[in-house]
Design a protein around this motif. Structure first.
Motif, PDB file in Angstrom:
ATOM      1  N   GLN A 121      -6.000   3.879   4.181  1.00 35.29           N
ATOM      2  CA  GLN A 121      -7.062   3.650   3.211  1.00 35.29           C
ATOM      3  C   GLN A 121      -8.411   3.851   3.872  1.00 35.29           C
TER       4      GLN A 121
ATOM      5  N   HIS B 113      -0.028  -7.810   9.302  1.00 33.63           N
ATOM      6  CA  HIS B 113      -0.338  -6.467   8.794  1.00 33.63           C
ATOM      7  C   HIS B 113      -0.165  -5.379   9.855  1.00 33.63           C
TER       8      HIS B 113
ATOM      9  N   LYS C 203       0.856  -1.198   0.000  1.00 38.70           N
ATOM     10  CA  LYS C 203       0.000   0.000   0.000  1.00 38.70           C
ATOM     11  C   LYS C 203       0.888   1.244   0.000  1.00 38.70           C
TER      12      LYS C 203
ATOM     13  N   ASP D 231      -5.244 -13.407  12.039  1.00 39.82           N
ATOM     14  CA  ASP D 231      -5.428 -12.973  10.644  1.00 39.82           C
ATOM     15  C   ASP D 231      -4.734 -11.637  10.379  1.00 39.82           C
TER      16      ASP D 231
ATOM     17  N   GLU E 290     -12.839  -2.856   9.041  1.00 43.69           N
ATOM     18  CA  GLU E 290     -13.431  -3.302   7.779  1.00 43.69           C
ATOM     19  C   GLU E 290     -14.949  -3.326   7.900  1.00 43.69           C
TER      20      GLU E 290
HETATM   21  O1  LIG Z   1      -4.998 -10.434   4.765  1.00 42.84           O
HETATM   22  C1  LIG Z   1      -6.121 -10.017   5.002  1.00 42.84           C
HETATM   23  O2  LIG Z   1      -6.381  -8.726   4.737  1.00 42.84           O
HETATM   24  C2  LIG Z   1      -7.723  -8.320   4.471  1.00 42.84           C
HETATM   25  C3  LIG Z   1      -7.726  -6.797   4.584  1.00 42.84           C
HETATM   26  O3  LIG Z   1      -6.916  -6.277   3.569  1.00 42.84           O
HETATM   27  P1  LIG Z   1      -7.334  -4.927   2.820  1.00 42.84           P
HETATM   28  O4  LIG Z   1      -6.212  -4.684   1.891  1.00 42.84           O
HETATM   29  O5  LIG Z   1      -8.647  -5.217   2.148  1.00 42.84           O
HETATM   30  O6  LIG Z   1      -7.468  -3.899   3.878  1.00 42.84           O
HETATM   31  C4  LIG Z   1      -8.700  -8.946   5.431  1.00 42.84           C
HETATM   32  O7  LIG Z   1     -10.027  -8.679   4.990  1.00 42.84           O
HETATM   33  C5  LIG Z   1      -8.504 -10.439   5.467  1.00 42.84           C
HETATM   34  O8  LIG Z   1      -9.362 -11.004   6.455  1.00 42.84           O
HETATM   35  C6  LIG Z   1      -7.080 -10.783   5.782  1.00 42.84           C
HETATM   36  O9  LIG Z   1      -6.899 -12.189   5.613  1.00 42.84           O
END
Ligand SMILES: O=C1O[C@H](COP(=O)(O)O)[C@@H](O)[C@H](O)[C@H]1O
Ligand SMILES: NC(=O)C1=CN([C@@H]2O[C@H](COP(=O)(O)OP(=O)(O)OC[C@H]3O[C@@H](n4cnc5c(N)ncnc54)[C@H](OP(=O)(O)O)[C@@H]3O)[C@@H](O)[C@H]2O)C=CC1
Length: 512
Positions: free
Chosen positions: A396, A257, A199, A252, A233
């Protein structure tokens, strides 16, 4: 082969190479990898001898696989711009397919023949093996590649592989996986994917911190009060119930992340942009995250699970009624926690983290809350309550950076009000359409692992999370319900309130 269309690129083409995609008929290939490769072709940064070879058990020959991909790319569009047929033809003419089972040595022999034929035609022996497969195949595929002598690099030929996430389910399994991969390849051949690092705003954290004179001097415990990292999310678990219910929000999102975001903000300046210099600093700061004692998890961690509600005007079912989720599930779809970093710079500065699904709004951001100014001048004036300055890195959507500070409200009486100075990427730069995978694929083809996780980064993340997993297993961290479409469980607010803080509201306007 079709000739390359002339397109302007701001980077040199990546070296020629065969990109072998294991799991070529799967969802990741269709939804993200092929659109990204198309975007890279559109940018003109793929070499004339670039080739894709798909491997999967789904029966295809080259022609039918090309048709399958054309349908898929039509379906998903080339992620935000209309498909340029000339570019797509250029790309598709470089695609081949090997049908085979990942567990069968014959698959790798057929692949070897295919790569040797390509080398005969192009003179190039470079290859990147992309594991777009379920994690149980990461190690077996690497071992088969090793056994078939497909990972041996030549003097002028590289051999790399990309491993998708999730990388392990705890510290022990991540170490075991690293050990198996490192038994067949060198660390510099292994590219562990974390798509958050693709990103643009995440990469911009380094430019913000180290490309400006004004931020770094105040980037420490002397000036920073606390930091809030949010990855909210609106989507629920959708069709991923089986994977998600066995995984949960902590595994996850956090060791990968979220800790990558934390590392970008909290690491020491590397002495160069060299991949290992950057990754060493990241590892150091992730290793410095204080490991919670068993009893601490109950007060430092909040777990939540969504109940029926409404997100963006649409009804959302109770998590436990989602497909492939146990009706008795205690898996968290939301997690908030307080992290302390035991190093000189950050001693005593809490980093609060929250991430969850089916929340009111989609928002990923890092908010640095600075200490308040001394209130001497305004101490007796109720119209002049001092608020802390907050620097928000909007990851984002609507990428940018904003700074909140106090300004005098026009008028004869001195009154203070909070105002925002706001930089939005879109106002300054035209960005190319992107799935988020383009930079990472280009970097891997070009041999730059800076934005990929090294073995020690991954293990440091799991080491910080492991004690929490143990506390959860021991039943010491309850899961609290929250309505879909809310900001998460109220206990997440209590987590900050007990330290005298408040989350930045998830739902808030960003004035233009
Ligand atoms: O790796 C993952 O990331 C997504 C969120 O990523 P994004 O780029 O859409 O913010 C997450 O929805 C998912 O559960 C997870 O496995
Ligand atoms: N999909 C996504 O949006 C994202 C996925 N990821 C990661 O990417 C990886 C792949 O995910 P995804 O594409 O969704 O998975 P899929 O299950 O959709 O794709 C895997 C492919 O591998 C095939 N396959 C399974 N077993 C074998 C075998 N023994 N031999 C040969 N082929 C086999 C499957 O065939 P069959 O259908 O017959 O089983 C399928 O075509 C995972 O690690 C995931 O976590 C990461 C980020 C996003």
């Amino acid at each position: 082969m079709v000739e390359a269309p002339v397109i302007q690129a701001d980077a040199p083409p990546a070296p020629p190479c065969a990109l072998v995609i294991f799991g070529a008929s799967g969802d990741l290939t269709k939804r993200l990898l092929m659109p990204s490769l198309y975007n890279l072709a559109h940018e003109g940064v793929l070499d004339a001898n670039f080739t894709i070879i798909g491997v999967d058990r789904v029966e295809h020959d080259d022609a039918s696989f090309r048709e399958h991909l054309t349908d898929a790319v039509e379906e998903f569009g080339a992620k935000s711009h209309p498909l340029d047929r000339e570019v797509w033809q250029w790309l598709i003419s470089r695609i081949g397919y090997v049908t085979g089972d990942f567990d069968s040595p014959e698959t790798y022999e057929r692949l070897k023949t295919r790569l040797a034929d390509r080398q005969g035609e192009t003179g190039d022996a470079n290859a990147v093996f992309y594991m777009a497969v379920t994690p149980r195949f990461f190690a077996p595929i690497a071992e088969h590649l090793g056994a078939a002598d497909l990972l041996t690099e030549g003097e002028n030929a590289f051999r790399r592989f990309v491993v998708e996430k999730p990388f392990g389910t705890d510290l022990a399994s991540a170490k075991a996986l690293n050990a198996r991969l490192l038994a067949v390849a060198d660390e510099n051949q292994i590219y562990r994917m974390d798509h958050f690092l693709g990103k643009e705003t995440v990469q911009n954290v380094m430019a913000l911190r180290f490309g400006n004179g004004m931020f770094e001097p105040i980037w420490s415990r002397g000036y920073v009060d606390h930091v809030q990292i949010t990855a909210a999310e609106t989507v629920g678990v959708e069709q991923r119930g089986r994977f998600y219910d066995a995984t949960g929000a902590l595994r996850d999102m956090v060791p990968n992340h979220i800790f990558q975001l934390l590392a970008m903000v909290a690491m020491e300046p590397p002495n160069s942009f060299d991949a290992d210099a950057v990754r060493t600093e990241k590892s150091k700061v992730i290793q410095a995250i204080r490991q919670m004692r068993l009893g601490e998890a109950a007060t430092h961690v909040v777990r939540g699970q969504y109940r029926a509600g409404e997100v963006l005007g649409k009804p959302v079912a109770d998590y436990r009624e989602e497909p492939d989720v146990s009706p008795e599930s205690h898996t968290e779809t939301f997690i908030a926690m307080k992290c302390l970093i035991d190093n000189w710079r950050w001693n005593g500065v809490p980093f609060y983290i929250r991430t969850g699904k089916a929340l009111a709004t989609r928002r990923t951001e890092i908010a640095i809350h600075f200490k308040k100014a001394p209130g001497v001048l305004f101490r007796n004036d109720p119209d002049c309550e001092l608020a802390p300055n907050v620097l928000v890195i909007h990851v984002q959507p609507d990428e940018g950076i904003s700074l909140r500070f106090a300004a005098k409200v026009p008028g004869r009486k001195v009154r203070l009000s909070e105002v925002d100075m706001d930089f939005r990427y879109a106002d300054y730069f035209q960005s190319a359409p992107s799935t988020g995978y383009e930079t990472l694929i280009y970097d891997c083809l070009s041999g730059d692992p800076t934005l990929f996780q090294r073995a020690d980064n991954i293990e440091a993340g799991w080491a910080a999370v492991d004690p929490i997993l143990k506390a959860v297993e021991a039943g010491m961290v309850d899961v609290h319900g929250y309505a879909a479409g809310s900001s998460g469980p109220t206990m997440a607010d209590v987590l900050l309130a007990q330290d005298g803080f408040q989350w930045l509201p998830l739902e808030r306007d960003r004035p233009r």
